[in-house]
Design a protein around this motif. Structure first.
Motif, mmCIF file in Angstrom:
data_model
loop_
_atom_site.group_PDB
_atom_site.id
_atom_site.type_symbol
_atom_site.label_atom_id
_atom_site.label_comp_id
_atom_site.label_asym_id
_atom_site.label_seq_id
_atom_site.Cartn_x
_atom_site.Cartn_y
_atom_site.Cartn_z
ATOM 1 N N SER A 86 0.096 -4.307 7.818
ATOM 2 C CA SER A 86 0.506 -3.745 6.841
ATOM 3 C C SER A 86 1.722 -4.995 7.041
ATOM 4 C CB SER A 86 0.881 -2.467 5.382
ATOM 5 O OG SER A 86 2.220 -2.191 7.660
ATOM 6 N N TYR A 87 1.868 -4.495 8.110
ATOM 7 C CA TYR A 87 3.245 -5.469 8.801
ATOM 8 C C TYR A 87 2.682 -7.104 8.430
ATOM 9 C CZ TYR A 87 6.654 -8.313 10.855
ATOM 10 O OH TYR A 87 7.405 -9.082 11.309
ATOM 11 N N SER A 120 1.044 -8.737 5.737
ATOM 12 C CA SER A 120 0.956 -8.648 4.377
ATOM 13 C C SER A 120 2.406 -8.650 3.976
ATOM 14 C CB SER A 120 0.328 -8.050 4.005
ATOM 15 O OG SER A 120 0.327 -6.386 3.896
ATOM 16 N N CYS A 121 2.895 -7.036 4.785
ATOM 17 C CA CYS A 121 4.585 -7.525 3.737
ATOM 18 C C CYS A 121 5.346 -8.454 3.945
ATOM 19 C CB CYS A 121 5.023 -6.183 4.817
ATOM 20 S SG CYS A 121 4.992 -5.026 4.048
ATOM 21 N N GLY A 180 0.089 -2.891 2.868
ATOM 22 C CA GLY A 180 1.465 -3.992 2.776
ATOM 23 C C GLY A 180 1.396 -4.757 1.470
ATOM 24 N N ILE A 237 5.642 3.066 4.256
ATOM 25 C CA ILE A 237 4.024 2.385 4.575
ATOM 26 C C ILE A 237 4.022 3.324 5.597
ATOM 27 C CG2 ILE A 237 2.754 0.768 6.407
ATOM 28 C CD1 ILE A 237 4.478 -1.452 4.252
#
Lengths: 258, 247
Positions: A169-170, A172-173, A70, A90
């Motif tokens: 990952s969402y 951290s994005c 992410g 991703i």
């Protein structure tokens, strides 16, 4: 030069001998499948060992893998690149490669090594001979239940792993480029292909069978003593880790270009 | 009756057995003596098909089993012969009761009730009643050997093969195991082949003794006549000189 050729030839011979031995064992293990009520508890026990007990490790590694990817994707999304693209990138990266490889590597350390050490110890303490002496096929009794359990548990672990990695990952994005959930999901929808999901599941299935087979093969062919068990465990982990990368490449090539 | 004729076995360049002849008669207890590494264990493992001989023949009750496949051994030989391993070789991830139950696994015709009864009877015969739920690592050395014997007799074998059944035990436990072997032979009518180093102990319970030396059986005789044999190698072994030459 001659010496190098001899050594290469000898290594290749060993490699193909081992490969042949593993293939024969896997064939025998599948040939030994039969429904007998007294093997069902064993399959359940192995399902718990391979699946449930690996879950915490898989959750932790997948979470950090998701967080890292992410951050990385977020870093690439600078300038005028629409944010929603991050979701698609991703999703495909995790589904096709990172998810199965992470599962493969984590399980090669946990499952292949564990099986090689367990069966290797059984071999050197004559417990495998004891099975044979009571007319019990060691491959059917020790390997087949593990293979059946792996066929079901490794893809299930992959589904958990992928879900957690994508979710994290969402997160951290969102922290790096402030992407919204709707944008992230929109990107995933645009880039989702059923073939990607199938590739992921096929890889996990193949990895499961291969990791169990390697652990069992090196364990059952273990040489004498503690040193033999140690060598069997090391060989199982090395072969398993390399196999994960080789098979990942082979399956991807077959699925996307064949 | 088990008959072994001209049995040869090598491991690489190491010739372990070269021309072993041995006969195990019905109902007897035969002990095979021999120095360490002379191939005694290889010999009894070959009988039950755990090691494949290079040449020679093994016949059990008149049937030549030398070239039997693993499947044939499982169907025709192993249900009738049990093997007591040197260190017990109990499956350590399961209880003593589960060990015996698994040994009975290959005998499909046994009902669940019969299975339970065999487990209890086997443990009672070796004086381990109540140890059904105990794990092997919770047992003492003597109890471990007795549990291994219980597992072996549960299948009601015609032949019992013992690989050094008293190694590592103190004299009291050694005598317990000897009494047990003799008792089982009389009560269950089994025929026993024992691999051992213990001359005085085996003298008490064996009907006949054999000496394996340099890969061959150099002499077989009745136990009561063993001290009167005119065989230099055998007499040296009985007097402990075989070991002094080696060490």
């Amino acid at each position: 030069m001659d010496n190098l050729l001899v050594k290469t030839g000898s290594s290749l011979k060993t490699f193909f001998t081992e490969l042949g031995g593993i293939s024969i064992m896997v064939f025998k293990a599948f040939a030994a499948i039969r429904i007998r009520h007294n093997f069902i508890p064993q399959i359940i026990e192995q399902f718990i060992l391979i699946g449930k007990k690996s879950l915490p490790l898989v959750v932790v590694t997948s979470a950090f893998m998701g967080l890292a990817i992410g951050v990385q994707v977020g870093f690439q999304m600078t300038g005028f690149t629409p944010h929603w693209i991050a979701g698609g990138m991703i999703l495909r990266t995790i589904l096709i490669d990172l998810g199965p490889i992470t599962i493969g590597l984590v399980l090669s350390g946990r499952i292949s090594a564990g099986i090689a050490a367990e069966l290797g110890t059984m071999k050197v303490t004559e417990q495998v001979d004891a099975l044979r002496s009571f007319a019990i096929d060691p491959i059917g009794y020790l390997v087949t239940p593990r293979l059946i359990a792996a066929i079901f548990s490794v893809p299930a672990l992959l589904v958990f792993s992928n879900s957690i990695a994508i979710l994290l990952s969402y997160v951290s994005c969102n922290m790096t480029i402030h992407i919204t959930w709707n944008e992230f999901v929109q990107g995933m929808r645009y880039s989702f292909y059923v073939s990607d999901l199938m590739t992921s599941l096929i890889k996990s299935l193949v990895f499961g069978v291969v990791l169990i087979s390697l652990g069992a093969y090196f364990g059952l062919n273990c040489q004498r003593g503690a040193k033999g068990v140690g060598s069997a465990t090391t060989l199982a982990v090395v072969w398993a880790s390399v196999s994960v990368f080789v098979l990942d490449y082979v399956i991807s090539t077959i699925v996307f270009y064949a | 009756m088990i008959e072994i004729n001209q049995l040869y076995k090598s491991f690489g360049k190491l010739n372990v057995l070269h021309g072993v002849d041995l006969t195990l008669c019905d109902g007897e207890i035969l002990t095979v003596f021999g120095k360490s590494g002379v191939g005694k264990t290889v010999l009894i493992k070959a009988i039950i098909g755990l090691i494949e001989p290079d040449s020679g023949s093994i016949s059990i009750d008149g049937v030549d089993v030398t070239n039997f496949s693993e499947k044939q051994f499982n169907e025709k030989v192993r249900p009738h012969i049990s093997f007591v391993f040197q260190d017990g070789a109990l499956w350590d991830s399961m209880t003593v009761g589960a060990n015996i139950e698994l040994a009975l696994h290959a005998q499909d015709h046994i009902s669940e009730a019969e299975r339970r009864s065999r487990i209890q009877e086997s443990l009672r015969l070796v004086d381990l009643s109540g140890a059904e739920d105990v794990y092997p690592d919770e047992l003492s050395g003597g109890m471990l050997k007795r549990a291994a014997i219980a597992r072996a007799i549960a299948t009601r074998p015609r032949y019992l093969l013992y690989d050094e059944p008293t190694t590592g035990l103190d004299p009291i436990l050694t005598n317990v195991i000897y009494d047990l072997i003799m008792h089982l032979n009389q009560k269950l009518g089994t025929t026993s082949l024992i691999i051992s180093h213990d001359i005085s102990g085996m003298e008490k319970i064996s009907n006949r003794v054999s000496l394996l030396h340099d890969g061959k059986v150099v002499l077989t005789c009745d136990t009561e006549d063993m001290w009167e044999q005119d065989n230099e190698i055998f007499n040296e072994f009985l007097n402990g000189k075989a070991y002094s030459h080696e060490e």
